[in-house]
Design a protein around this motif. Sequence first.
Motif, PDB file in Angstrom:
ATOM      1  N   UNK A   1       5.728  -0.413  11.812  1.00  0.00           N
ATOM      2  CA  UNK A   1       4.805   0.842  11.406  1.00  0.00           C
ATOM      3  C   UNK A   1       4.987   1.396  10.266  1.00  0.00           C
ATOM      4  N   UNK A   2       6.298   1.411   9.733  1.00  0.00           N
ATOM      5  CA  UNK A   2       6.452   2.046   8.209  1.00  0.00           C
ATOM      6  C   UNK A   2       5.670   1.071   7.276  1.00  0.00           C
ATOM      7  N   UNK A   3       5.646  -0.403   7.508  1.00  0.00           N
ATOM      8  CA  UNK A   3       4.833  -1.129   6.525  1.00  0.00           C
ATOM      9  C   UNK A   3       3.212  -0.791   6.659  1.00  0.00           C
ATOM     10  N   UNK A   4       2.803  -0.427   7.753  1.00  0.00           N
ATOM     11  CA  UNK A   4       1.426  -0.038   7.891  1.00  0.00           C
ATOM     12  C   UNK A   4       1.163   1.184   7.177  1.00  0.00           C
ATOM     13  N   UNK A   5       2.077   1.987   7.551  1.00  0.00           N
ATOM     14  CA  UNK A   5       1.788   3.488   6.829  1.00  0.00           C
ATOM     15  C   UNK A   5       1.880   3.368   5.308  1.00  0.00           C
ATOM     16  N   UNK A   6       2.641   2.501   4.680  1.00  0.00           N
ATOM     17  CA  UNK A   6       2.818   2.138   3.242  1.00  0.00           C
ATOM     18  C   UNK A   6       1.547   1.463   2.738  1.00  0.00           C
ATOM     19  N   UNK A   7       1.055   0.601   3.590  1.00  0.00           N
ATOM     20  CA  UNK A   7      -0.208  -0.058   3.171  1.00  0.00           C
ATOM     21  C   UNK A   7      -1.356   0.954   3.126  1.00  0.00           C
ATOM     22  N   UNK A   8      -1.478   1.566   4.256  1.00  0.00           N
ATOM     23  CA  UNK A   8      -2.654   2.816   4.542  1.00  0.00           C
ATOM     24  C   UNK A   8      -2.512   3.889   2.991  1.00  0.00           C
ATOM     25  N   UNK A   9      -1.266   4.138   2.865  1.00  0.00           N
ATOM     26  CA  UNK A   9      -1.156   5.201   1.864  1.00  0.00           C
ATOM     27  C   UNK A   9      -1.561   4.594   0.508  1.00  0.00           C
ATOM     28  N   UNK A  10      -1.233   3.308   0.371  1.00  0.00           N
ATOM     29  CA  UNK A  10      -1.541   2.596  -0.766  1.00  0.00           C
ATOM     30  C   UNK A  10      -2.993   2.415  -1.019  1.00  0.00           C
TER      31      UNK A  10
END
Length: 72
Positions: free
Chosen positions: A1-10
């Motif tokens: 989930x954290x990877x997904x949020x980081x990718x989305x934010x980027x």
Amino acid sequence: MNRFLLLLTSMVTLTICSQVYADTHVKGYTRSNGTYVQSHYRSGKDGYHNNNWSVKGNVNPHTGKPGTKDRW
């Protein structure tokens, strides 16, 4: 989930930055009357007059000069 949020934010950040800094470098050239125009940056074309750096309320990020043309 954290990877997904980081990718989305980027992705959102890159999209916003690419629109804000959509400027174009213009190489120096000589006009037909012999006048030399130095290389410079201009705001990217998007079809909206009020988005141009030369319009009052906007500032050229490369020179720091405020716009002087009236808004439509």
